[in-house]
Every structure is written in C-alpha cells, then in structure tokens.
Write a protein that holds these residues in place. Structure first.
Motif, short mmCIF file in Angstrom:
data_model
loop_
_atom_site.label_atom_id
_atom_site.label_comp_id
_atom_site.label_asym_id
_atom_site.label_seq_id
_atom_site.Cartn_x
_atom_site.Cartn_y
_atom_site.Cartn_z
N LEU A 24 0.92 -1.19 -0.13
CA LEU A 24 -0.13 0.46 0.28
C LEU A 24 0.58 1.10 0.19
CD1 LEU A 24 -3.14 0.55 0.60
CD2 LEU A 24 -2.54 0.72 2.88
N LEU A 25 2.13 1.42 0.98
CA LEU A 25 2.44 2.23 0.84
C LEU A 25 3.36 3.28 -0.01
CD1 LEU A 25 3.46 2.09 5.05
CD2 LEU A 25 1.94 3.88 3.97
N SER A 26 3.73 1.54 -0.63
CA SER A 26 4.88 1.53 -1.90
C SER A 26 4.33 2.37 -3.39
CB SER A 26 5.27 0.54 -2.33
OG SER A 26 3.89 -0.45 -3.13
N GLU A 27 2.84 2.82 -2.83
CA GLU A 27 2.42 3.18 -4.51
C GLU A 27 2.67 5.12 -3.92
OE1 GLU A 27 0.82 2.49 -6.87
OE2 GLU A 27 1.61 0.58 -6.04
N LEU A 28 3.34 4.98 -3.14
CA LEU A 28 3.16 6.99 -2.26
C LEU A 28 4.60 7.42 -3.05
CD1 LEU A 28 2.39 6.36 1.41
CD2 LEU A 28 0.68 7.74 -0.69
N ASP A 29 5.71 8.35 -3.24
CA ASP A 29 6.29 9.21 -3.85
C ASP A 29 7.10 9.76 -2.32
OD1 ASP A 29 5.82 8.65 -6.24
OD2 ASP A 29 4.77 11.02 -6.52
N GLY A 30 6.62 9.14 -1.26
CA GLY A 30 7.41 9.85 0.33
C GLY A 30 8.27 8.52 0.64
N PRO A 31 7.68 7.06 0.62
CA PRO A 31 8.73 6.74 1.45
C PRO A 31 10.12 6.82 1.19
CG PRO A 31 6.88 5.89 0.92
CD PRO A 31 6.70 6.75 0.57
N ALA A 32 11.12 6.85 1.84
CA ALA A 32 12.50 5.92 1.06
C ALA A 32 12.31 4.13 0.82
CB ALA A 32 13.30 7.06 1.95
N TYR A 33 12.33 3.80 2.11
CA TYR A 33 12.22 2.23 2.04
C TYR A 33 11.32 1.62 2.78
CZ TYR A 33 15.26 -1.39 4.19
OH TYR A 33 15.56 -3.02 4.10
N LEU A 34 11.06 0.48 2.51
CA LEU A 34 9.77 -0.39 2.67
C LEU A 34 10.82 -1.88 2.77
CD1 LEU A 34 6.89 1.29 0.63
CD2 LEU A 34 7.42 1.72 3.32
N GLU A 35 10.32 -2.21 3.50
CA GLU A 35 10.96 -3.94 3.40
C GLU A 35 10.13 -4.97 4.53
OE1 GLU A 35 14.45 -4.96 3.33
OE2 GLU A 35 14.59 -7.60 2.97
N LEU B 80 7.62 -11.59 1.75
CA LEU B 80 8.89 -10.99 2.14
C LEU B 80 9.46 -10.48 1.14
CD1 LEU B 80 10.64 -13.88 3.96
CD2 LEU B 80 8.73 -11.92 5.58
N GLY B 81 10.62 -9.28 1.71
CA GLY B 81 10.97 -8.28 0.62
C GLY B 81 11.39 -6.62 0.61
N VAL B 82 12.50 -6.36 -0.01
CA VAL B 82 11.50 -4.76 -0.44
C VAL B 82 10.23 -4.54 -1.48
CG1 VAL B 82 13.05 -3.09 -1.16
CG2 VAL B 82 14.61 -4.91 -0.21
N PHE B 83 10.26 -3.59 -0.93
CA PHE B 83 8.92 -2.54 -1.68
C PHE B 83 9.09 -1.39 -2.70
CE2 PHE B 83 7.32 -6.42 0.25
CZ PHE B 83 6.47 -7.21 -0.36
N LYS B 84 10.08 -0.94 -1.47
CA LYS B 84 10.96 0.42 -2.35
C LYS B 84 11.93 0.41 -1.25
CE LYS B 84 9.38 4.86 -3.44
NZ LYS B 84 8.03 5.84 -3.41
N ASP B 85 12.21 1.20 -1.94
CA ASP B 85 14.43 1.47 -2.08
C ASP B 85 14.91 2.33 -2.55
OD1 ASP B 85 16.97 1.28 -0.82
OD2 ASP B 85 17.20 -0.97 -0.92
N LYS B 86 14.97 3.87 -2.35
CA LYS B 86 15.27 4.93 -3.09
C LYS B 86 16.51 4.82 -3.52
CE LYS B 86 11.24 8.46 -2.69
NZ LYS B 86 11.16 9.59 -1.35
N GLU B 87 17.30 3.99 -3.36
CA GLU B 87 18.44 3.98 -3.83
C GLU B 87 18.50 3.02 -4.81
OE1 GLU B 87 22.07 4.03 -0.37
OE2 GLU B 87 20.22 1.92 -0.78
N GLY B 88 17.88 1.88 -5.09
CA GLY B 88 17.68 0.85 -5.87
C GLY B 88 16.71 0.22 -6.44
#
Lengths: 245, 179, 356
Positions: free
Chosen positions: A162-173, A237-245
């Motif tokens: 859900l949060l991964s759709e937002l532009d704000g988060p840097a990192y979600l795992e 499990l896994g990374v849903f957002k990582d602004k670096e990669g």
C-alpha cells in the motif's frame, strides 16, 4: 570471552511478553542496531498501544508513550523539533494499520525522516486475540469466531504494498524472524532503516511478520511454521521500495 | 463624544470589506478607538458580504453594529436589510447604478451616487467601492482626508503600489460628485 | 507602544511567535484558519515549523511530540476540530506536558454552523477529554487579549505543566482591533530536565507517558495533579470588574458577549439602573471568590452567553445560589443585541430587587 550479551540499549527490566512471542527478538534487533550505530544517546523511541505498549521500559533511550495509532504523528513532532536526533516508532498491526492508518500513510507521504518498526502478527494481542486489519481470510479470532469472512469483514491489508504507491517513503521492506537466517535478515533491514534516517534519506518502514502463539492457540514451534505456511504466501517478504535501488 | 457606527454591505467581490479596512486603518492613523468586524463564511464567495466598523473617542464596547449612523450599500438586498436599522438622523450612501429603489425613510439622509457608473467612466470598474467611500467620507467627515491617504498606503500591499493612485482617483471622484 | 491593526486570529499567531513558539500544527477549519495561514507564512522565515497535519488528531499528537521535547508548541482549531483533539489533550494532561490549544468556537453540536458560539464552555472547563484533569481556560474579550492571553497561556502551561486552552469565539477571531503586540522573546535555549531530548548517555532515560497500570500509582498521580490544580485555583484566577462598586445587578459574561454587555450596562446606568459586570478572564479556574463576594452586595446576577446556560451553572455554583441568576443567551451563531441584554438587565433589576 563473552560471545553473546544483552545489548546496552536494552534495560534490565524483565519483558512481559508471552513465551514464544517474537517481540523480544525484534526489541533486541532494534537495541543491537542502536548500539552498533552508536546512537543510544540521541535516539528517541515512540511506543504504541498494544502488546508493546511497555516498550518504553525496555529501551534505555528516551521514550514517549503515544496514544493508540498516533506514534507517527508524535514522531513527526519530535523529529521536527529535534531534527538531529534519531526517532523511531515501534507499532503493532492494530495500532499502525487500523486506528493509526491515517497517521501512517501521511507520515509516509510526507517522507518524514523517521524509522518505523511494524510488527505484523495478524491479531490484536494485548486485548486478548481479536481480528486485526492484517488477520488472514478464514483466520479465527475472538471477533471473527467463524473465521474472517471477506464478504463482511473485508480483506487483510498489505501495508508495504500500500505504502509503496506513495512517492514519500524511502525504504519499505517486509521481513520475518521465524528462523535464524530470517532473524539475521531482519537485523540487516532494521539497521538499514535506522542508517537511512542518519543519512537523511527519509521515511523507512520495516514490517516484521511475527508470531503470537498465545492468541493463535499454537505452540511456539507451530506458530513459527504458520508464518511460513499462511502468512508469507499472503504477505511476501522482500523490498517494496528502496529509493537507492 | 464622537462615535460612528458604520455598516458597509453588498455582494461578495465588491470590495466592501476592503472599504471597511480603509476606514479602520484611517481611524488607527488618527489614534481613535475602533473595531472592524467582517461577515465570514461561504457567503463571502459570491453571496452577500458586509462589515461593521466602529470609530470612537472611547473604548469600543460591542464590535457588532446593530444601529448604524452610516450605512453604505452596494446592492438592493443590503438596503432592504439595513434601512430600518439606521439611527434617525443617520446617512445612507447608495450606489444608484446598482440600486434603483429610493430610501423609504424620511428621518435619514439618503445620498444617491452612481458609483459604478462613475468608476466605469474613469476606466476603474472595480473601484466603485472607493467612489462611494469618497462620497461617504466627504459628507460625514468621519475621518480626515490625510488619514485616508495614509490608510491606503498601509492597506495596499507594496507589490500593488500602482493601485494607490487609482484608489485615490476613485475616492476623489466620489468626493467630487455632487449628489 | 505602537498599535497595529490585526484580526484576532492573526494576533494569536503573531503573539505566539513573539512568545518564542516555533512549532505549530493545524488543520483548516472556519473560523480559525487565519491562524494556520499566518503561521504558514511566518514560520519558514524564522526557522520555525508549520505543518498542516492530516487531521486534528494528528495535529494534537504532533503537539504532544514537540511538547515532550520541552519546546513551546501550539495548535488551533474550532469546535468540531477541538472535539477530535480531546484524545491528545487528555494524553498531554496525563503526561503533565504543557501546550497551547486555541479554540475559536463555532456553533454546534455536530457540524453545527460557522458563526460565533461559546457552547464549548463545558468541554473546556470540565476537562476536554477522558479522565480526571483540567486545562487552563483563558477567554479573551478583545484582540489585545487574544495576543496577551496567548503569551499568558504558554507561561501558565509551562509553570504548571498542563495544557492551556485559549477559548475564543468566531467574532474574536475575525474582528480587527488595534493591538500592542507583546515583546519578542527568544525560544528557551535549554530544555527542561524532564524533556525527551536524547540521554546523551549521561542520564537515565526520560519517558513521556500517561500509562500507569498500578492503580495505587495512578491514584497518587491523579491526587498530586489535583494538588497542583488547587495551586492554580489559588494563584491564577483572572477577572475584570466593570462598574461593580455600587452595582445591584451583576452581569457575568466573557468574550464577545462581555463586549455587548458593556454597551448594555452603560445604557442601563443612563436609565438609573445600577448594573455592573464581572468578566471572567480565566474560565478555569473560575472566579468563584469575587462572584461569591458580589453575592452579598448585588440583588441579582445575569449571565450573558452564547450557550444554553453553561456558564449560568458555574455562576449558580460560585454564589451558592444566594441570589437569583438570570440569563440572556442566544445560540447557533446568533448574538444578543445590546437591547436584548438591556431588557434582561431591567428584568433582573426588577425581579431580583423584589426577591430581597
């Protein structure tokens, strides 16, 4: 030679968690992280309402007890007041994804430079085992005694997605702690979520699939298995957002 | 003791609250006691708008004007609403370009100024409020000319300084109009 | 002192900034939105924080967070929004944290209206939230007081470690009057000892908390808090008397209705009726003593209020029902005219006189 000891960032207070509960493991991972990053003196933690309501007694850093669901708003206030301090919240699924969903989404949308440790055990533990926003379809709880029914009780919420759709988060795992390799992986994720804040990267949230043998009505071993068999298929499990990669 | 209780009313967008502000700042310039109270809410956006201004030599009690001695109106509903509330001997200033009816009362002085027409003729169609205010100030003497100018200098933001001359021009046109 | 012309809402905002407040959290609601708009303009230019929160609930919890760090912080809203904030206000009270909460009241219940009201009197004075607690309640009756009581609110909140509420009404928020702004204070350089600022590994951790699972401990904390409240009641009551020296009818009113009453009292005096007014400036603590003292001198009291009689109840309690208490009230956003108040004064003078 000492090979294993209590992290400095944990107090000597005896934890109140049930046998087999994974809160203790996650507390330890947070404390190890604080120790390793050398940030104990400038970290401020926000405890939720739920099983980890007493978390403020377990961490040696300064702590604030928030109202149910409001930890991200309280953390926002603290971080805006003290931008050089490290601010984390520790929240359960009812706190973060039900009553506090508004605060969760908006702090994420703002990209608030805070760290959130999110314990998803698919149930309300503190109040004795009621349906959570993350309880699975068919899951029997005190308030879904015939099993969670999508027609009347809706579907479980995948917070990271859900949060991964937002532009704000840097990192979600999303991680879990039901085996030694998974605990080590969770530690890596938690440490990254704190390091991100130090580096000024912004909102970082780690969802930890956790067990609640008491309220699931299982042995601790079966509860760990249940995470693999029931939870992970719905909550990959896994990374849903990582602004670096 | 000198005291003016003023109601300025019309449609939202006619600059009525602004007119009231000009009076209020002029009062401040003169060191008088004063209050300015606007109507507020959705009515401001296209509906009726009014403001109450009190200029006094003593402390202002209620900022709410119930019986004005000066009424300035720029639409018929406002004249209908407030005409009967005006103090006997009071003055009513009417934009006669927009309000066609006459004042019914005989114990007040009515001033009919085609403010909108005058403003249009000046090429300043949005400043009818200032034309009417000019007539009001000239007739009632509720504030001095000099404080009016000082007020405008304060009320008009620096980035719109070009509006100062235009406002003064509109005020002057109102003063010059021989009703 | 230079006087400037300002709306009440703007005066609150500017006064807060001058009081050293650098953190504001709000959510738009009529008729207080100018506070937020003013803060949005000013805060970024003075290294302050303005944040439009996602809800009033979030805003008050952000306030809670900043307050825990020991800094001056405020939020503002109007009645329905204040209802949402009551959760956080209770937590502030329970954690003994100071904060300033501005309520520019509008009519209710429910969505109510947007015009002025004083119907949150009970909500404010009885403790706006669950549990046993009070907040300081300050009721400005002019734009000058909007500014002055904002500063006072911060000071008292910090002195007694409790939230303060500036309880204004829509008229006070929207009207402009000349105001002498308070002097500029710098934000406090050092946080108080209880603040949550990071231990720097030099002291045991501080905890901002309102959870006490031991009934004995929670009882003790409640009792101690009320001992503090007793000090507030002893030291911090504020009121103003107007023409009370020989008054036979004592008007009791605050905020906009006190202003209307003032006109009516002057008219009553011109007619030979000896009217006066006790205007509570703090609604909690309520000026019980001066009212009780007045009960021995006047024939009747008259509350003038924008509620169905909420202050009326406090006046009866304060004077222990020694004299009749009449009421002149309008609600829903209506405001009594000076004539209506004058008629009530006349009635109170006639009937109250006979009751002697």
């Amino acid at each position: 030679m000492i090979v294993f000891e209590k992290p400095k960032s944990l107090t000597d207070a005896v934890m109140h968690y049930c046998p087999g509960c994974t809160h203790g493991i996650v507390h330890r991972l947070v404390a190890e992280t604080i120790d390793e990053l050398g940030i104990e003196g400038k970290t401020i933690g926000i405890a939720p309402v739920g099983c980890s309501v007493l978390a403020y007694n377990y961490f040696t850093c300064d702590m604030i007890e928030a109202a149910h669901g409001r930890a991200p708003a309280v953390a926002t206030g603290v971080k805006r007041s003290l931008p050089d301090n490290i601010v984390f919240t520790y929240q359960g699924d009812g706190d973060l994804a039900s009553i506090g969903m508004c605060e969760t989404i908006h702090s994420a949308a703002r990209g608030e430079n805070i760290t959130i440790i999110f314990i998803n055990n698919a149930i309300y533990g503190m109040t004795g085992g009621q349906m959570a926003p993350t309880s699975l379809i068919g899951q029997i709880t005190q308030t879904s005694p015939y099993g969670r029914n999508a027609d009347t009780q809706g579907y479980p919420i995948r917070v990271c997605e859900l949060l991964s759709e937002l532009d704000g988060p840097a990192y979600l795992e999303r991680v879990t702690v039901n085996s030694v390799p998974q605990v080590k992986n969770a530690k890596r994720a938690i440490k990254k979520a704190f390091q991100n804040q130090i580096d000024g990267k912004g909102f970082s949230l780690v969802e930890v699939l956790s067990s609640c043998p008491t309220n699931w009505g299982m042995t601790p071993q079966d509860a760990l298995k249940w995470i693999d068999e029931k939870m992970i298929p719905y909550y990959p499990l896994g990374v849903f957002k990582d602004k670096e990669g | 003791m000198r005291e003016n209780q003023i109601i300025i009313a019309g449609f939202g967008g006619q600059g009525l609250l602004f007119s009231g502000k000009v009076l209020a700042y002029a009062g401040l310039h003169e060191g008088r006691h004063l209050s300015w109270l606007p109507s507020y809410g959705p009515e401001m956006r296209g509906g009726t708008a009014n403001c109450n201004v009190i200029l006094s030599d003593r402390d202002v009690g209620s900022p709410i004007v119930t019986h004005p001695d000066i009424l300035m109106v720029m639409n018929t509903p406002s004249l209908d609403k407030y005409e009967d509330e005006v103090q006997p001997g009071g003055s009513i200033f009417i934009d006669s370009s927009l309000i066609t009816r006459k004042v019914r009362r005989t114990d007040v002085t009515a001033h009919y100024i085609p403010a909108t027409q005058i403003a249009v003729d000046l090429g300043l169609p949005t400043l009818a409020n200032m034309v009417l205010l000019g007539a009001l100030v000239k007739d009632t003497g509720c504030i001095e000319d000099e404080s009016l100018k000082a007020s405008l200098e304060q009320v008009i933001p620096a980035r719109r300084a070009n509006m100062l001359e235009l406002n003064l021009k509109a005020l002057q046109a109102g003063k010059d109009y021989d009703a | 002192m230079e006087k400037v012309l300002m709306k009440g809402n703007e005066a609150i905002a500017e006064a807060a900034i001058r009081a050293g407040c650098r953190h504001y959290f709000g959510y738009p609601i009529t008729p207080q939105t100018e506070v937020a708009a003013y803060m949005a303009k000013r805060m970024p230019k003075i290294d302050g924080v303005f944040l439009q929160a996602e809800s009033e609930i979030a805003a008050i919890n952000m306030v809670y967070g900043v307050s825990a760090t020991g800094k001056r912080v405020m939020t503002s809203s109007s009645s329905p929004g204040i209802a949402l904030k009551t959760e956080g206000i209770s937590y502030l009270a329970g954690a003994d944290l100071p904060a300033l909460i501005v309520n520019v009241q509008r009519g209710g219940p429910g969505l109510g209206g947007i015009q002025p009201s004083q119907a949150d009197y009970f909500l404010a004075t009885r403790g706006p939230g669950h549990g046993d607690f009070h907040v300081l309640v300050l009721a400005p009756s002019s734009v000058q007081e909007m500014a002055d009581l904002t500063v006072r609110g911060f000071e008292l909140a910090e002195k007694y470690r409790m939230p303060a509420m500036l309880l204004a009404d829509g008229t006070m928020g929207q009207m402009m009057e000349p105001v002498v702004l308070p002097e500029e204070q710098k934000p406090a350089a050092k946080a108080p000892g209880w603040a949550v600022t990071g231990t720097e590994c030099k002291r045991p951790h501080n905890i901002a908390n309102s959870l006490y699972l031991s009934p004995a401990e929670l009882e003790r904390l409640n009792v101690e808090r009320f001992e503090r409240y007793a000090e507030v009641e002893k030291n911090e009551v504020m009121w103003e008397e107007f023409m009370m020296d020989d008054a036979e009818v004592c008007v009791v009113s605050c905020g906009i209705t006190a202003r209307v009453s003032r006109n009516a009292i002057i008219e009553a005096r011109a007619m030979g009726i000896k009217a006066g007014m006790i205007r509570p400036i703090t609604l909690w603590p309520f000026p019980k003593k001066p009212l009780l003292a007045a009960a021995d001198k006047v024939n009747a009291f008259l509350t003038v209020e924008l509620s169905m009689g909420q202050m009326h109840e406090d006046v009866e309690l304060a004077i222990r029902c020694k004299k009749p208490v009449y009421m002149c009230n309008r609600v829903g956003g209506m405001i009594p005219s000076p004539d209506e108040v004058l008629n009530s004064i006349k009635k109170a003078a006639e009937e109250g006189g006979k009751a002697q």
